[in-house]
Design an enzyme around this catalytic site. Structure first.
Site, mmCIF file in Angstrom:
data_model
loop_
_atom_site.group_PDB
_atom_site.id
_atom_site.type_symbol
_atom_site.label_atom_id
_atom_site.label_comp_id
_atom_site.label_asym_id
_atom_site.label_seq_id
_atom_site.Cartn_x
_atom_site.Cartn_y
_atom_site.Cartn_z
ATOM 1 N N GLU A 196 -28.798 -31.103 -5.213
ATOM 2 C CA GLU A 196 -29.199 -31.330 -3.473
ATOM 3 C C GLU A 196 -28.524 -32.393 -2.915
ATOM 4 O O GLU A 196 -29.088 -33.074 -2.184
ATOM 5 C CB GLU A 196 -30.076 -30.623 -3.385
ATOM 6 N N GLU A 385 -31.159 -22.958 -8.794
ATOM 7 C CA GLU A 385 -32.346 -22.672 -7.991
ATOM 8 C C GLU A 385 -32.072 -21.733 -6.464
ATOM 9 O O GLU A 385 -30.699 -20.988 -6.954
ATOM 10 C CB GLU A 385 -32.699 -23.642 -7.419
HETATM 11 C C1 PNW Z 1 -34.852 -27.197 -2.831
HETATM 12 N N1 PNW Z 1 -33.747 -26.487 4.114
HETATM 13 O O1 PNW Z 1 -35.090 -27.725 -1.595
HETATM 14 C C2 PNW Z 1 -34.424 -28.009 -4.042
HETATM 15 O O2 PNW Z 1 -34.296 -28.837 -4.490
HETATM 16 C C3 PNW Z 1 -36.488 -27.951 -4.634
HETATM 17 O O3 PNW Z 1 -36.731 -29.388 -5.766
HETATM 18 C C4 PNW Z 1 -37.419 -26.957 -3.746
HETATM 19 O O4 PNW Z 1 -38.446 -27.661 -4.085
HETATM 20 C C5 PNW Z 1 -37.096 -26.010 -3.001
HETATM 21 O O5 PNW Z 1 -35.427 -26.162 -3.126
HETATM 22 C C6 PNW Z 1 -37.269 -25.222 -2.447
HETATM 23 O O6 PNW Z 1 -37.425 -25.403 -1.162
HETATM 24 C C7 PNW Z 1 -34.911 -27.428 -0.804
HETATM 25 O O7 PNW Z 1 -33.851 -26.861 4.684
HETATM 26 C C8 PNW Z 1 -35.319 -28.331 0.822
HETATM 27 O O8 PNW Z 1 -32.296 -25.874 4.193
HETATM 28 C C9 PNW Z 1 -34.820 -27.918 2.049
HETATM 29 C C10 PNW Z 1 -34.042 -27.114 2.287
HETATM 30 C C11 PNW Z 1 -32.991 -25.972 1.073
HETATM 31 C C12 PNW Z 1 -32.937 -26.681 -0.209
#
Ligand code: PNW
Length: 478
Positions: A196, A385
């Site tokens: 990410e 994911e």
């Molecule tokens: C991902 N947003 O994070 C990560 O790869 C994981 O580590 C995390 O636990 C999972 O998704 C769930 O959040 C994100 O704000 C964090 O759009 C924030 C966002 C998207 C993905």
């Protein structure tokens, strides 16, 4: 591409003919026109990340990371939570392997903690860190589970001066990635460089809500983004240079995803254009080897400083692209705007899950793979994911998370359409195997299909775990 494959059409026609001829459909058999089976060799898995599950923050020579510093800074993480203990998977990995085995998954996406290997980010490797991951990987393989390894899932060694603001960090990352590919590639066949890009660049250096919590001006943000994609590209090269033959390399990106508001040619084209332009600094640069003119013009003097050879490294060919897909924005064609498209705002009653950003839009699991295929033609695609947070009350020892099952069933129904239409989707990793440290939300948001009682470290399968197990056993949407 056609909407349904031949076998499905054949089945539907067969059922219709039987009925027309006065026949009946056997009890239990469905007259459903759509066959919800996935391809035979489709890989099902779960995903986790080192800082979110391991704990053991000071054990066996692990160096401090940006997330140790950030989570120990008052006011940065909900309830002052930290990853010091998390799910204690550093010690309980064998138990976690059994959770995977019980689900029947064939794959597991995990990440390595860079600072267990190089406590200061570079220099002398720490053999105890390497030994740990050797044990984890051997244990997975002994249980018939194929590990997919991510090199960087946000836990940056704190000792690296300037972190991602410093170009040298990209080089240090490549060195570490090459070193670990050399150690693991006799057993690990799939590597992902970074997880990410937008999160460890923008959320961390522009919005300031993730470590290191900075709010840099645009030039600084663009430079961090450039170092992120450069780190990815240099790591692809380093992994290839050090890995055994047969190893494949990609990344796990949370490409900003757009879905057409109405499935008509003009909106479909508009959403595709939006994806290419809105990811100009990330996946578009990686797949096309250049920054789009529209991005450079928009950033003006704040555009990233690019050195000779950078773009070629960034565009190092990939064996696969993996996408973390949770939520889309809806797009409509707008001939009156200079971009030609409009991204619609979410509404106050747009359905969402427990995390405020997690709007429900299951169509994205069809359009994401389709658009990435049409734009850049990757050799293979994975969903690295997908999943959701939910309330997850533990009642009489059970968590009946029917809301998560609803979310997943809808998303996977749309993902099925992508496989049925022939997009090269090879596998799916559900986020997450178990509740864990959800970054700035600490332990207040649960994404697991196993409930974790953080006081006792007991893992309890939720209803969604039973549902996923059934789906895997039948290799179809259930
Ligand atoms: C991902 N947003 O994070 C990560 O790869 C994981 O580590 C995390 O636990 C999972 O998704 C769930 O959040 C994100 O704000 C964090 O759009 C924030 C966002 C998207 C993905």
């Amino acid at each position: 591409m056609t909407n349904y494959n031949r076998r499905e059409i054949g089945k539907a026609l067969g059922a219709a003919t039987a009925l027309a001829a006065g026949g009946t459909i056997a009890a239990g058999a469905q007259a459903a026109p759509i066959d919800l089976d996935f391809p035979k060799d489709f890989k099902w898995g779960c995903a986790t990340a080192a800082y979110q599950i391991e704990g053991a923050a000071k054990e066996d020579g692990r160096g401090p990371t940006n997330w140790d510093v950030f989570s120990h800074t008052p006011g940065k993480v909900a309830n002052g939570d930290t990853g010091d203990v998390a799910c204690d998977s550093y010690h309980r990995y064998a138990e976690d392997t059994q959770l995977l085995k019980n689900l029947g998954v064939s794959t597991y996406r995990m990440s390595l903690a860079w600072s267990r290997i190089f406590p200061e980010g570079r220099g002398k490797p720490n053999p105890k860190g390497v030994d740990h991951y050797n044990r984890v990987i051997d244990n997975l393989l002994e249980n018939g589970i194929d590990p997919y390894v991510t090199m960087f899932h946000w836990d940056l060694p704190a000792a690296l001066p300037g972190g991602w603001q410093n170009r040298d960090t990209a080089k240090a990352f490549a060195d570490y990635s090459g070193f670990m590919a050399g150690k693991l590639s006799d057993r690990v066949k799939h590597f992902m460089t970074v997880n990410e890009l937008r999160c460890f660049t923008d959320l961390s250096h522009m919005q300031g809500i993730h470590a290191p919590g900075l709010k840099l001006p645009p030039a600084g943000v663009n430079q961090v983004r450039h170092h992120g994609v450069l780190a990815h590209g240099l790591a692809v090269q380093a992994i290839r240079a050090n890995a055994k033959p047969g190893v494949v390399v990609g990344l796990a990106d949370n490409t900003t995803m757009r879905v057409p508001v109405i499935e008509t040619a003009e909106h479909i084209e508009a959403a595709k254009k939006a994806i290419r332009e809105d990811n100009a600094m990330f996946l578009t640069a990686i797949m096309e080897g250049k920054y789009l003119d529209s991005y450079l013009a928009e950033q003006g003097a704040a555009a990233p400083k690019v050195q000779a050879g950078d773009m070629a490294a960034i565009a190092s060919p990939l064996d696969f692209v993996a996408l973390n897909i949770y939520t889309p924005d809806y797009v409509r064609a707008d001939p009156s705007s200079p971009k030609g498209y409009e991204v619609l705002p979410h509404l106050s009653f747009s359905p969402r899950m427990a995390s405020p950003w997690l709007y429900v839009g299951p169509e994205v699991l069809y359009w994401g793979p389709r658009y990435v295929s049409e734009l850049w033609g990757p050799k293979a695609l994975y969903i690295s994911e997908n999943g959701c947070s939910a309330d997850d009350p533990l009642v009489h020892g059970r968590v009946d998370d029917s809301d998560r099952v609803m979310y997943l069933r809808n998303y996977l129904t749309h993902m099925h359409r992508a496989t049925a239409e022939g997009y090269p989707l090879k596998g799916y990793f559900l986020w997450s195997l178990m509740d864990n440290f959800e970054w700035a939300d600490g332990y207040t948001k649960r994404f697991g299909i196993h409930y974790v009682d953080f006081a006792t470290q007991k893992r309890i399968p939720k209803l969604s775990a039973a549902w996923y197990k059934e789906l895997i056993a039948r290799n179809r949407v259930v």
